[in-house]
Design an enzyme around this catalytic site. Structure first.
Site, PDB file in Angstrom:
ATOM      1  N   THR A  10     -38.327   2.228  42.381  1.00  0.00           N
ATOM      2  CA  THR A  10     -37.456   3.203  43.044  1.00  0.00           C
ATOM      3  C   THR A  10     -37.092   4.371  42.126  1.00  0.00           C
ATOM      4  O   THR A  10     -37.044   4.208  40.899  1.00  0.00           O
ATOM      5  CB  THR A  10     -36.165   2.486  43.500  1.00  0.00           C
ATOM      6  OG1 THR A  10     -35.175   3.449  43.841  1.00  0.00           O
ATOM      7  CG2 THR A  10     -35.577   1.613  42.391  1.00  0.00           C
ATOM      8  N   ASP A  11     -36.771   5.508  42.736  1.00  0.00           N
ATOM      9  CA  ASP A  11     -36.291   6.663  41.957  1.00  0.00           C
ATOM     10  C   ASP A  11     -34.945   6.381  41.302  1.00  0.00           C
ATOM     11  O   ASP A  11     -34.541   7.068  40.365  1.00  0.00           O
ATOM     12  CB  ASP A  11     -36.204   7.923  42.839  1.00  0.00           C
ATOM     13  CG  ASP A  11     -35.260   7.796  44.031  1.00  0.00           C
ATOM     14  OD1 ASP A  11     -34.742   6.694  44.299  1.00  0.00           O
ATOM     15  OD2 ASP A  11     -35.041   8.826  44.717  1.00  0.00           O
ATOM     16  N   GLU A  12     -34.237   5.347  41.801  1.00  0.00           N
ATOM     17  CA  GLU A  12     -32.879   5.098  41.293  1.00  0.00           C
ATOM     18  C   GLU A  12     -32.880   4.655  39.837  1.00  0.00           C
ATOM     19  O   GLU A  12     -31.839   4.709  39.177  1.00  0.00           O
ATOM     20  CB  GLU A  12     -32.158   4.087  42.198  1.00  0.00           C
ATOM     21  CG  GLU A  12     -32.077   4.609  43.614  1.00  0.00           C
ATOM     22  CD  GLU A  12     -31.188   3.801  44.539  1.00  0.00           C
ATOM     23  OE1 GLU A  12     -30.242   3.159  44.066  1.00  0.00           O
ATOM     24  OE2 GLU A  12     -31.441   3.831  45.754  1.00  0.00           O
ATOM     25  N   TYR A  14     -28.047  -2.770  41.036  1.00  0.00           N
ATOM     26  CA  TYR A  14     -29.362  -2.763  41.703  1.00  0.00           C
ATOM     27  C   TYR A  14     -30.382  -1.982  40.879  1.00  0.00           C
ATOM     28  O   TYR A  14     -31.451  -2.488  40.528  1.00  0.00           O
ATOM     29  CB  TYR A  14     -29.255  -2.156  43.115  1.00  0.00           C
ATOM     30  CG  TYR A  14     -30.597  -1.716  43.676  1.00  0.00           C
ATOM     31  CD1 TYR A  14     -31.583  -2.653  44.000  1.00  0.00           C
ATOM     32  CD2 TYR A  14     -30.895  -0.362  43.861  1.00  0.00           C
ATOM     33  CE1 TYR A  14     -32.823  -2.257  44.498  1.00  0.00           C
ATOM     34  CE2 TYR A  14     -32.128   0.040  44.366  1.00  0.00           C
ATOM     35  CZ  TYR A  14     -33.091  -0.909  44.671  1.00  0.00           C
ATOM     36  OH  TYR A  14     -34.322  -0.514  45.152  1.00  0.00           O
ATOM     37  N   LYS A  61     -33.820  -3.137  38.852  1.00  0.00           N
ATOM     38  CA  LYS A  61     -35.155  -2.579  39.127  1.00  0.00           C
ATOM     39  C   LYS A  61     -35.729  -1.963  37.846  1.00  0.00           C
ATOM     40  O   LYS A  61     -36.924  -2.101  37.558  1.00  0.00           O
ATOM     41  CB  LYS A  61     -35.097  -1.523  40.240  1.00  0.00           C
ATOM     42  CG  LYS A  61     -34.819  -2.071  41.634  1.00  0.00           C
ATOM     43  CD  LYS A  61     -35.896  -3.020  42.158  1.00  0.00           C
ATOM     44  CE  LYS A  61     -37.204  -2.316  42.479  1.00  0.00           C
ATOM     45  NZ  LYS A  61     -38.154  -3.268  43.141  1.00  0.00           N
TER      46      LYS A  61
HETATM   47  P1  NAD Z   1     -35.688  -5.259  52.077  1.00  0.00           P
HETATM   48  O1  NAD Z   1     -34.376  -5.727  51.529  1.00  0.00           O
HETATM   49  O2  NAD Z   1     -35.777  -4.787  53.473  1.00  0.00           O
HETATM   50  O3  NAD Z   1     -36.772  -6.426  51.918  1.00  0.00           O
HETATM   51  C1  NAD Z   1     -36.833  -7.260  50.794  1.00  0.00           C
HETATM   52  C2  NAD Z   1     -37.696  -8.471  51.141  1.00  0.00           C
HETATM   53  O4  NAD Z   1     -37.805  -9.293  49.959  1.00  0.00           O
HETATM   54  C3  NAD Z   1     -37.083  -9.345  52.250  1.00  0.00           C
HETATM   55  O5  NAD Z   1     -38.073  -9.696  53.185  1.00  0.00           O
HETATM   56  C4  NAD Z   1     -36.585 -10.572  51.493  1.00  0.00           C
HETATM   57  O6  NAD Z   1     -36.594 -11.757  52.281  1.00  0.00           O
HETATM   58  C5  NAD Z   1     -37.573 -10.632  50.335  1.00  0.00           C
HETATM   59  N1  NAD Z   1     -37.020 -11.351  49.177  1.00  0.00           N
HETATM   60  C6  NAD Z   1     -35.811 -11.155  48.592  1.00  0.00           C
HETATM   61  N2  NAD Z   1     -35.640 -12.030  47.580  1.00  0.00           N
HETATM   62  C7  NAD Z   1     -36.780 -12.771  47.519  1.00  0.00           C
HETATM   63  C8  NAD Z   1     -37.218 -13.828  46.667  1.00  0.00           C
HETATM   64  N3  NAD Z   1     -36.441 -14.305  45.684  1.00  0.00           N
HETATM   65  N4  NAD Z   1     -38.457 -14.356  46.864  1.00  0.00           N
HETATM   66  C9  NAD Z   1     -39.246 -13.874  47.866  1.00  0.00           C
HETATM   67  N5  NAD Z   1     -38.877 -12.895  48.714  1.00  0.00           N
HETATM   68  C10 NAD Z   1     -37.660 -12.352  48.532  1.00  0.00           C
HETATM   69  O7  NAD Z   1     -36.175  -4.146  51.039  1.00  0.00           O
HETATM   70  P2  NAD Z   1     -37.055  -2.823  51.299  1.00  0.00           P
HETATM   71  O8  NAD Z   1     -36.156  -1.704  51.602  1.00  0.00           O
HETATM   72  O9  NAD Z   1     -38.177  -3.160  52.190  1.00  0.00           O
HETATM   73  O10 NAD Z   1     -37.601  -2.594  49.803  1.00  0.00           O
HETATM   74  C11 NAD Z   1     -38.817  -3.200  49.374  1.00  0.00           C
HETATM   75  C12 NAD Z   1     -39.083  -2.797  47.926  1.00  0.00           C
HETATM   76  O11 NAD Z   1     -39.167  -1.378  47.829  1.00  0.00           O
HETATM   77  C13 NAD Z   1     -37.988  -3.223  46.946  1.00  0.00           C
HETATM   78  O12 NAD Z   1     -38.597  -3.647  45.753  1.00  0.00           O
HETATM   79  C14 NAD Z   1     -37.178  -1.960  46.733  1.00  0.00           C
HETATM   80  O13 NAD Z   1     -36.574  -1.950  45.451  1.00  0.00           O
HETATM   81  C15 NAD Z   1     -38.271  -0.905  46.842  1.00  0.00           C
HETATM   82  N6  NAD Z   1     -37.815   0.430  47.284  1.00  0.00           N
HETATM   83  C16 NAD Z   1     -37.050   0.560  48.414  1.00  0.00           C
HETATM   84  C17 NAD Z   1     -36.667   1.834  48.838  1.00  0.00           C
HETATM   85  C18 NAD Z   1     -35.865   2.014  50.097  1.00  0.00           C
HETATM   86  O14 NAD Z   1     -35.448   3.142  50.380  1.00  0.00           O
HETATM   87  N7  NAD Z   1     -35.627   1.004  50.906  1.00  0.00           N
HETATM   88  C19 NAD Z   1     -37.049   2.952  48.094  1.00  0.00           C
HETATM   89  C20 NAD Z   1     -37.827   2.781  46.948  1.00  0.00           C
HETATM   90  C21 NAD Z   1     -38.205   1.505  46.554  1.00  0.00           C
HETATM   91  P1  TYD Z   2     -28.139   3.747  51.011  1.00  0.00           P
HETATM   92  O1  TYD Z   2     -28.858   3.809  52.307  1.00  0.00           O
HETATM   93  O2  TYD Z   2     -27.309   2.534  50.690  1.00  0.00           O
HETATM   94  O3  TYD Z   2     -29.225   4.014  49.867  1.00  0.00           O
HETATM   95  P2  TYD Z   2     -29.037   4.275  48.276  1.00  0.00           P
HETATM   96  O4  TYD Z   2     -27.644   3.971  47.885  1.00  0.00           O
HETATM   97  O5  TYD Z   2     -29.991   3.273  47.691  1.00  0.00           O
HETATM   98  O6  TYD Z   2     -29.432   5.693  48.051  1.00  0.00           O
HETATM   99  O7  TYD Z   2     -27.176   5.022  50.901  1.00  0.00           O
HETATM  100  C1  TYD Z   2     -27.688   6.330  51.041  1.00  0.00           C
HETATM  101  C2  TYD Z   2     -26.545   7.295  50.819  1.00  0.00           C
HETATM  102  O8  TYD Z   2     -25.599   7.132  51.882  1.00  0.00           O
HETATM  103  C3  TYD Z   2     -25.754   7.028  49.540  1.00  0.00           C
HETATM  104  O9  TYD Z   2     -25.337   8.277  48.987  1.00  0.00           O
HETATM  105  C4  TYD Z   2     -24.552   6.227  49.985  1.00  0.00           C
HETATM  106  C5  TYD Z   2     -24.291   6.770  51.395  1.00  0.00           C
HETATM  107  N1  TYD Z   2     -23.697   5.811  52.347  1.00  0.00           N
HETATM  108  C6  TYD Z   2     -22.523   6.143  53.041  1.00  0.00           C
HETATM  109  O10 TYD Z   2     -21.969   7.252  52.887  1.00  0.00           O
HETATM  110  N2  TYD Z   2     -22.022   5.240  53.917  1.00  0.00           N
HETATM  111  C7  TYD Z   2     -22.583   4.004  54.124  1.00  0.00           C
HETATM  112  O11 TYD Z   2     -22.042   3.211  54.924  1.00  0.00           O
HETATM  113  C8  TYD Z   2     -23.785   3.678  53.411  1.00  0.00           C
HETATM  114  C9  TYD Z   2     -24.441   2.347  53.597  1.00  0.00           C
HETATM  115  C10 TYD Z   2     -24.299   4.628  52.535  1.00  0.00           C
END
Ligand code: NAD
Ligand code: TYD
Length: 336
Positions: free
Chosen positions: A125-127, A150, A154
Protein backbone atom coordinates in the site's frame (compact mmCIF):
# COMPACT_ATOMS: atom_id res chain seq x y z
CA UNK A 1 -0.45 -21.66 -17.76
CA UNK A 2 0.79 -21.48 -14.16
CA UNK A 3 -0.53 -22.69 -10.85
CA UNK A 4 -1.06 -19.60 -8.74
CA UNK A 5 -1.70 -19.50 -5.00
CA UNK A 6 -3.71 -16.39 -4.16
CA UNK A 7 -3.87 -15.50 -0.47
CA UNK A 8 -6.83 -13.43 0.74
CA UNK A 9 -8.81 -14.20 -2.41
CA UNK A 10 -12.13 -14.00 -0.54
CA UNK A 11 -11.60 -10.34 0.36
CA UNK A 12 -12.33 -7.21 -1.65
CA UNK A 13 -9.34 -6.90 -3.99
CA UNK A 14 -8.44 -10.61 -3.93
CA UNK A 15 -11.90 -11.68 -5.11
CA UNK A 16 -11.82 -9.16 -7.96
CA UNK A 17 -8.35 -10.50 -8.90
CA UNK A 18 -9.48 -14.16 -8.79
CA UNK A 19 -12.44 -13.38 -11.06
CA UNK A 20 -10.24 -11.42 -13.48
CA UNK A 21 -7.75 -14.31 -13.81
CA UNK A 22 -10.44 -16.99 -14.13
CA UNK A 23 -12.23 -15.11 -16.90
CA UNK A 24 -9.17 -13.59 -18.60
CA UNK A 25 -6.31 -16.14 -18.40
CA UNK A 26 -5.69 -19.90 -18.40
CA UNK A 27 -3.98 -20.04 -14.98
CA UNK A 28 -5.01 -22.56 -12.34
CA UNK A 29 -5.91 -20.84 -9.08
CA UNK A 30 -5.80 -21.88 -5.45
CA UNK A 31 -7.56 -19.34 -3.25
CA UNK A 32 -6.21 -19.54 0.30
CA UNK A 33 -8.17 -17.52 2.86
CA UNK A 34 -8.90 -17.71 6.59
CA UNK A 35 -12.38 -16.17 6.10
CA UNK A 36 -12.05 -13.51 8.78
CA UNK A 37 -14.83 -10.91 9.13
CA UNK A 38 -13.58 -9.43 5.83
CA UNK A 39 -13.44 -12.68 3.85
CA UNK A 40 -16.64 -13.75 2.17
CA UNK A 41 -17.00 -16.64 -0.27
CA UNK A 42 -20.19 -15.05 -1.53
CA UNK A 43 -17.88 -12.60 -3.34
CA UNK A 44 -16.96 -15.47 -5.69
CA UNK A 45 -20.30 -17.32 -5.86
CA UNK A 46 -20.47 -16.82 -9.66
CA UNK A 47 -17.13 -18.60 -10.28
CA UNK A 48 -16.87 -21.08 -7.38
CA UNK A 49 -17.42 -24.10 -9.64
CA UNK A 50 -14.92 -23.00 -12.26
CA UNK A 51 -12.72 -25.99 -13.31
CA UNK A 52 -9.49 -24.00 -12.79
CA UNK A 53 -10.41 -22.83 -9.27
CA UNK A 54 -10.12 -24.36 -5.81
CA UNK A 55 -10.69 -22.80 -2.38
CA UNK A 56 -8.68 -23.75 0.69
CA UNK A 57 -9.45 -22.36 4.13
CA UNK A 58 -6.30 -21.61 6.14
CA UNK A 59 -4.46 -19.10 8.28
CA UNK A 60 -1.24 -17.78 6.69
CA UNK A 61 0.36 -17.34 10.13
CA UNK A 62 -0.02 -21.08 10.86
CA UNK A 63 3.30 -22.48 9.59
CA UNK A 64 2.32 -26.15 9.85
CA UNK A 65 -0.93 -25.60 7.98
CA UNK A 66 0.88 -23.62 5.28
CA UNK A 67 3.52 -26.34 4.86
CA UNK A 68 0.67 -28.76 4.07
CA UNK A 69 -1.03 -26.38 1.63
CA UNK A 70 2.23 -25.71 -0.27
CA UNK A 71 3.18 -29.41 -0.34
CA UNK A 72 -0.25 -30.44 -1.61
CA UNK A 73 -0.81 -27.71 -4.20
CA UNK A 74 2.79 -26.94 -5.25
CA UNK A 75 2.16 -23.40 -6.53
CA UNK A 76 4.55 -21.89 -9.09
CA UNK A 77 3.51 -18.33 -8.26
CA UNK A 78 2.15 -16.74 -5.06
CA UNK A 79 0.11 -13.53 -5.11
CA UNK A 80 -0.21 -12.34 -1.53
CA UNK A 81 -3.26 -10.22 -0.66
CA UNK A 82 -4.18 -11.67 2.75
CA UNK A 83 -3.95 -9.01 5.45
CA UNK A 84 -5.76 -7.18 8.16
CA UNK A 85 -6.52 -4.08 6.09
CA UNK A 86 -8.47 -1.47 8.05
CA UNK A 87 -6.65 1.44 9.75
CA UNK A 88 -9.41 2.12 12.32
CA UNK A 89 -9.38 -1.50 13.52
CA UNK A 90 -5.58 -1.30 13.92
CA UNK A 91 -6.04 1.76 16.14
CA UNK A 92 -8.42 -0.19 18.38
CA UNK A 93 -6.23 -3.34 18.52
CA UNK A 94 -3.09 -4.02 16.47
CA UNK A 95 -2.46 -7.63 17.51
CA UNK A 96 -4.12 -9.32 14.51
CA UNK A 97 -2.22 -6.92 12.21
CA UNK A 98 1.12 -8.00 13.63
CA UNK A 99 0.20 -11.67 13.43
CA UNK A 100 -1.24 -11.77 9.91
CA UNK A 101 0.67 -9.00 8.14
CA UNK A 102 4.10 -9.70 9.63
CA UNK A 103 4.18 -13.29 10.83
CA UNK A 104 1.87 -14.50 8.04
CA UNK A 105 3.99 -12.88 5.33
CA UNK A 106 7.17 -14.46 6.73
CA UNK A 107 5.52 -17.91 6.82
CA UNK A 108 4.56 -17.52 3.15
CA UNK A 109 8.07 -16.37 2.20
CA UNK A 110 9.59 -19.37 4.01
CA UNK A 111 7.23 -21.80 2.30
CA UNK A 112 7.81 -20.17 -1.09
CA UNK A 113 11.54 -20.65 -0.65
CA UNK A 114 11.21 -24.22 0.57
CA UNK A 115 8.93 -25.17 -2.33
CA UNK A 116 10.92 -23.22 -4.94
CA UNK A 117 8.11 -20.89 -5.93
CA UNK A 118 9.08 -19.11 -9.16
CA UNK A 119 7.66 -15.69 -8.24
CA UNK A 120 6.15 -14.08 -5.13
CA UNK A 121 3.98 -11.00 -5.67
CA UNK A 122 3.49 -8.97 -2.50
CA UNK A 123 0.48 -6.63 -2.53
CA UNK A 124 1.21 -3.55 -0.46
CA UNK A 125 0.00 0.00 0.00
CA UNK A 126 0.96 3.66 -0.45
CA UNK A 127 0.36 4.08 3.29
CA UNK A 128 3.85 2.69 4.01
CA UNK A 129 5.24 6.04 2.76
CA UNK A 130 3.45 8.04 5.47
CA UNK A 131 1.69 11.32 4.81
CA UNK A 132 2.21 14.11 2.25
CA UNK A 133 1.75 17.85 2.67
CA UNK A 134 -0.06 19.90 0.05
CA UNK A 135 2.49 19.12 -2.69
CA UNK A 136 4.44 16.22 -4.12
CA UNK A 137 3.89 12.53 -4.81
CA UNK A 138 5.07 9.23 -3.40
CA UNK A 139 7.64 7.55 -5.66
CA UNK A 140 9.28 4.15 -5.12
CA UNK A 141 12.25 6.10 -3.65
CA UNK A 142 10.18 7.86 -0.98
CA UNK A 143 11.38 6.78 2.49
CA UNK A 144 9.14 4.31 4.34
CA UNK A 145 7.53 6.26 7.21
CA UNK A 146 4.30 4.53 8.26
CA UNK A 147 2.09 6.26 10.83
CA UNK A 148 -0.67 3.80 11.78
CA UNK A 149 -0.34 0.29 13.22
CA UNK A 150 -1.85 -0.96 9.93
CA UNK A 151 0.68 0.83 7.72
CA UNK A 152 3.55 -0.06 10.07
CA UNK A 153 2.63 -3.75 9.80
CA UNK A 154 2.45 -3.48 6.00
CA UNK A 155 5.80 -1.64 5.91
CA UNK A 156 7.28 -4.42 8.04
CA UNK A 157 5.95 -7.01 5.59
CA UNK A 158 7.51 -5.08 2.68
CA UNK A 159 10.86 -5.18 4.49
CA UNK A 160 10.55 -8.93 5.13
CA UNK A 161 9.97 -9.37 1.39
CA UNK A 162 13.00 -7.18 0.65
CA UNK A 163 15.09 -9.32 3.01
CA UNK A 164 13.93 -12.55 1.29
CA UNK A 165 15.15 -11.09 -2.01
CA UNK A 166 18.54 -10.02 -0.71
CA UNK A 167 19.27 -12.88 1.67
CA UNK A 168 17.69 -15.83 -0.08
CA UNK A 169 17.40 -14.61 -3.69
CA UNK A 170 13.67 -15.31 -3.71
CA UNK A 171 12.08 -13.76 -6.81
CA UNK A 172 9.68 -11.19 -5.32
CA UNK A 173 7.85 -8.18 -6.74
CA UNK A 174 6.13 -5.66 -4.46
CA UNK A 175 3.20 -3.52 -5.59
CA UNK A 176 2.10 -0.45 -3.63
CA UNK A 177 -1.30 0.98 -4.48
CA UNK A 178 -3.45 3.90 -3.40
CA UNK A 179 -7.04 3.68 -2.05
CA UNK A 180 -9.21 1.21 -3.97
CA UNK A 181 -12.96 1.37 -4.51
CA UNK A 182 -15.40 -0.82 -6.45
CA UNK A 183 -17.66 -3.85 -6.04
CA UNK A 184 -17.36 -6.18 -3.01
CA UNK A 185 -15.57 -3.69 -0.73
CA UNK A 186 -16.45 -4.28 2.91
CA UNK A 187 -18.64 -1.37 4.10
CA UNK A 188 -16.23 -0.21 6.80
CA UNK A 189 -14.02 1.72 4.31
CA UNK A 190 -15.01 5.26 3.34
CA UNK A 191 -16.83 4.81 0.01
CA UNK A 192 -18.96 1.69 0.71
CA UNK A 193 -19.67 2.84 4.28
CA UNK A 194 -21.00 6.18 3.06
CA UNK A 195 -23.09 4.57 0.31
CA UNK A 196 -24.61 1.98 2.67
CA UNK A 197 -25.31 4.51 5.43
CA UNK A 198 -26.92 6.95 2.99
CA UNK A 199 -29.11 4.18 1.54
CA UNK A 200 -30.27 3.33 5.07
CA UNK A 201 -30.80 6.99 5.98
CA UNK A 202 -28.05 6.83 8.63
CA UNK A 203 -25.53 9.57 9.43
CA UNK A 204 -22.32 9.75 7.38
CA UNK A 205 -19.40 10.05 9.85
CA UNK A 206 -16.73 12.38 8.39
CA UNK A 207 -13.50 12.52 10.40
CA UNK A 208 -12.05 15.90 11.40
CA UNK A 209 -12.51 18.67 8.84
CA UNK A 210 -13.13 16.23 5.94
CA UNK A 211 -10.21 17.73 4.01
CA UNK A 212 -7.90 14.71 4.11
CA UNK A 213 -6.98 13.68 0.57
CA UNK A 214 -6.87 10.17 -0.89
CA UNK A 215 -5.88 9.14 -4.45
CA UNK A 216 -8.74 6.86 -5.56
CA UNK A 217 -8.25 3.95 -7.96
CA UNK A 218 -10.83 1.50 -9.28
CA UNK A 219 -10.14 -2.04 -8.07
CA UNK A 220 -10.10 -3.35 -11.67
CA UNK A 221 -7.22 -0.99 -12.53
CA UNK A 222 -5.31 -2.15 -9.44
CA UNK A 223 -5.88 -5.82 -10.36
CA UNK A 224 -4.63 -5.16 -13.90
CA UNK A 225 -1.48 -3.60 -12.41
CA UNK A 226 -0.86 -6.61 -10.15
CA UNK A 227 -1.26 -8.93 -13.14
CA UNK A 228 1.25 -6.90 -15.13
CA UNK A 229 3.70 -6.85 -12.21
CA UNK A 230 3.31 -10.63 -11.86
CA UNK A 231 3.98 -11.18 -15.55
CA UNK A 232 6.51 -8.48 -16.42
CA UNK A 233 7.88 -7.03 -13.16
CA UNK A 234 11.61 -7.33 -12.48
CA UNK A 235 12.72 -9.41 -9.49
CA UNK A 236 13.26 -7.34 -6.35
CA UNK A 237 11.48 -4.26 -7.73
CA UNK A 238 8.68 -2.16 -6.25
CA UNK A 239 5.92 -0.65 -8.44
CA UNK A 240 3.55 2.14 -7.38
CA UNK A 241 -0.05 2.27 -8.68
CA UNK A 242 -2.39 5.23 -8.25
CA UNK A 243 -5.57 6.48 -9.86
CA UNK A 244 -4.53 10.10 -10.55
CA UNK A 245 -7.75 10.99 -8.76
CA UNK A 246 -6.96 12.99 -5.64
CA UNK A 247 -10.10 14.04 -3.79
CA UNK A 248 -10.85 15.48 -0.36
CA UNK A 249 -13.03 13.10 1.66
CA UNK A 250 -15.82 15.65 1.84
CA UNK A 251 -15.89 15.95 -1.96
CA UNK A 252 -16.26 12.16 -2.25
CA UNK A 253 -19.02 12.05 0.37
CA UNK A 254 -20.97 14.89 -1.27
CA UNK A 255 -20.68 13.23 -4.69
CA UNK A 256 -22.07 9.96 -3.26
CA UNK A 257 -25.02 11.86 -1.76
CA UNK A 258 -25.63 13.62 -5.09
CA UNK A 259 -25.56 10.32 -7.01
CA UNK A 260 -28.07 8.83 -4.55
CA UNK A 261 -30.29 11.91 -4.56
CA UNK A 262 -29.82 12.37 -0.78
CA UNK A 263 -29.35 15.61 1.17
CA UNK A 264 -26.08 16.83 2.70
CA UNK A 265 -27.81 17.03 6.08
CA UNK A 266 -26.81 13.36 6.52
CA UNK A 267 -23.16 14.47 6.89
CA UNK A 268 -22.03 14.22 10.50
CA UNK A 269 -18.60 15.52 11.53
CA UNK A 270 -17.01 13.27 14.15
CA UNK A 271 -13.78 13.33 16.15
CA UNK A 272 -10.72 12.86 13.95
CA UNK A 273 -8.95 9.52 13.59
CA UNK A 274 -5.85 9.49 15.83
CA UNK A 275 -2.71 10.00 13.69
CA UNK A 276 -4.86 10.60 10.60
CA UNK A 277 -2.61 10.86 7.49
CA UNK A 278 -3.40 14.12 5.68
CA UNK A 279 -2.73 13.33 2.05
CA UNK A 280 -1.74 10.39 -0.18
CA UNK A 281 -0.86 10.79 -3.87
CA UNK A 282 0.96 8.31 -6.07
CA UNK A 283 3.48 8.77 -8.85
CA UNK A 284 2.82 5.68 -11.03
CA UNK A 285 5.21 6.65 -13.83
CA UNK A 286 7.45 3.61 -13.27
CA UNK A 287 4.55 1.15 -13.74
CA UNK A 288 3.35 3.11 -16.77
CA UNK A 289 6.79 3.12 -18.41
CA UNK A 290 8.07 -0.34 -17.49
CA UNK A 291 4.89 -2.44 -17.21
CA UNK A 292 2.82 -0.68 -19.89
CA UNK A 293 0.09 -0.13 -17.29
CA UNK A 294 -2.46 2.65 -17.39
CA UNK A 295 -5.66 3.11 -15.33
CA UNK A 296 -8.83 2.89 -17.45
CA UNK A 297 -11.51 4.20 -15.09
CA UNK A 298 -12.07 7.86 -14.36
CA UNK A 299 -13.13 8.50 -10.77
CA UNK A 300 -16.45 9.99 -11.89
CA UNK A 301 -17.59 6.99 -13.96
CA UNK A 302 -16.04 4.46 -11.54
CA UNK A 303 -17.82 6.01 -8.56
CA UNK A 304 -21.13 6.09 -10.43
CA UNK A 305 -20.80 2.38 -11.33
CA UNK A 306 -19.84 1.56 -7.75
CA UNK A 307 -22.83 3.39 -6.31
CA UNK A 308 -25.05 1.52 -8.79
CA UNK A 309 -23.47 -1.79 -7.70
CA UNK A 310 -24.24 -1.12 -4.01
CA UNK A 311 -27.80 -0.09 -4.87
CA UNK A 312 -28.28 -3.32 -6.86
CA UNK A 313 -26.56 -5.54 -4.27
CA UNK A 314 -28.20 -4.37 -1.07
CA UNK A 315 -28.64 -7.95 0.19
CA UNK A 316 -24.85 -8.52 -0.05
CA UNK A 317 -23.83 -5.57 2.12
CA UNK A 318 -26.72 -5.93 4.53
CA UNK A 319 -25.57 -9.49 5.23
CA UNK A 320 -21.91 -8.56 5.72
CA UNK A 321 -22.94 -5.66 7.99
CA UNK A 322 -24.72 -7.95 10.42
CA UNK A 323 -23.14 -9.81 13.35
CA UNK A 324 -19.57 -8.98 14.29
CA UNK A 325 -19.64 -5.76 12.29
CA UNK A 326 -22.41 -4.26 14.40
CA UNK A 327 -20.32 -4.62 17.58
CA UNK A 328 -17.29 -3.08 15.87
CA UNK A 329 -19.30 -0.14 14.55
CA UNK A 330 -20.65 0.62 18.01
CA UNK A 331 -17.13 0.43 19.47
CA UNK A 332 -15.61 2.77 16.87
CA UNK A 333 -18.34 5.34 16.36
CA UNK A 334 -20.29 4.99 19.63
CA UNK A 335 -18.25 7.61 21.46
CA UNK A 336 -17.97 10.06 18.53
P1 NAD B 1 -9.84 -7.20 2.78
O1 NAD B 1 -9.78 -6.89 4.24
O2 NAD B 1 -11.09 -6.96 2.02
O3 NAD B 1 -9.45 -8.73 2.54
C1 NAD B 1 -8.44 -9.38 3.27
C2 NAD B 1 -8.60 -10.89 3.07
O4 NAD B 1 -7.52 -11.54 3.77
C3 NAD B 1 -9.92 -11.43 3.65
O5 NAD B 1 -10.52 -12.31 2.73
C4 NAD B 1 -9.47 -12.17 4.90
O6 NAD B 1 -10.32 -13.26 5.24
C5 NAD B 1 -8.07 -12.61 4.51
N1 NAD B 1 -7.22 -12.85 5.69
C6 NAD B 1 -7.04 -12.03 6.75
N2 NAD B 1 -6.21 -12.60 7.65
C7 NAD B 1 -5.86 -13.81 7.12
C8 NAD B 1 -5.01 -14.86 7.57
N3 NAD B 1 -4.37 -14.80 8.75
N4 NAD B 1 -4.85 -15.95 6.77
C9 NAD B 1 -5.50 -16.02 5.58
N5 NAD B 1 -6.33 -15.07 5.11
C10 NAD B 1 -6.50 -13.98 5.88
O7 NAD B 1 -8.61 -6.39 2.16
P2 NAD B 1 -8.45 -5.72 0.70
O8 NAD B 1 -8.93 -4.33 0.77
O9 NAD B 1 -8.96 -6.65 -0.31
O10 NAD B 1 -6.85 -5.66 0.63
C11 NAD B 1 -6.11 -6.75 0.09
C12 NAD B 1 -4.62 -6.41 0.14
O11 NAD B 1 -4.37 -5.22 -0.61
C13 NAD B 1 -4.08 -6.14 1.55
O12 NAD B 1 -2.80 -6.71 1.65
C14 NAD B 1 -4.03 -4.63 1.63
O13 NAD B 1 -3.01 -4.21 2.52
C15 NAD B 1 -3.69 -4.28 0.19
N6 NAD B 1 -4.13 -2.94 -0.25
C16 NAD B 1 -5.43 -2.55 -0.06
C17 NAD B 1 -5.84 -1.30 -0.53
C18 NAD B 1 -7.27 -0.85 -0.38
O14 NAD B 1 -7.57 0.30 -0.70
N7 NAD B 1 -8.20 -1.67 0.06
C19 NAD B 1 -4.92 -0.46 -1.16
C20 NAD B 1 -3.60 -0.89 -1.33
C21 NAD B 1 -3.22 -2.15 -0.87
P1 TYD C 1 -10.45 4.43 4.67
O1 TYD C 1 -11.43 4.01 3.65
O2 TYD C 1 -10.52 3.83 6.05
O3 TYD C 1 -8.99 4.22 4.03
P2 TYD C 1 -7.53 4.68 4.56
O4 TYD C 1 -7.63 5.15 5.96
O5 TYD C 1 -6.76 3.39 4.48
O6 TYD C 1 -7.07 5.72 3.60
O7 TYD C 1 -10.54 6.02 4.84
C1 TYD C 1 -10.39 6.88 3.73
C2 TYD C 1 -10.46 8.30 4.24
O8 TYD C 1 -11.78 8.54 4.74
C3 TYD C 1 -9.53 8.58 5.42
O9 TYD C 1 -9.03 9.92 5.30
C4 TYD C 1 -10.40 8.46 6.64
C5 TYD C 1 -11.77 8.93 6.13
N1 TYD C 1 -12.94 8.32 6.78
C6 TYD C 1 -13.94 9.13 7.34
O10 TYD C 1 -13.87 10.38 7.28
N2 TYD C 1 -15.01 8.53 7.92
C7 TYD C 1 -15.13 7.16 8.02
O11 TYD C 1 -16.13 6.68 8.59
C8 TYD C 1 -14.11 6.34 7.44
C9 TYD C 1 -14.19 4.85 7.52
C10 TYD C 1 -13.03 6.98 6.83
Amino acid sequence: MSKILITGGAGFIGSNFVRMLLLGSDHQLVNLDALTYAGNLENLADVERHPRYVFVRGDIADAAAMAKVFAEHRPEVVVHFAAESHVDRSVLDASAFVRTNLQGTQVLLDQSRAQQVRRFVHVSTDEVYGSLGAWGYFTEQTPIQPNSPYSASKAGSDLLVRAAVHTHHLDCVTTRCSNNYGPFQFPEKLIPLMIANALEGKKLPVYGDGKNVRDWIHVADHCEGIKKAMEHGAAGEVYNFGGDAERENLTVVKEILRLLGKGEDLIHYVKDRPGHDRRYAMDSSKARALLGWTPRHTFESGLRQTVEWYVANRAWWQRVRSGEYQAYYERLYGGR
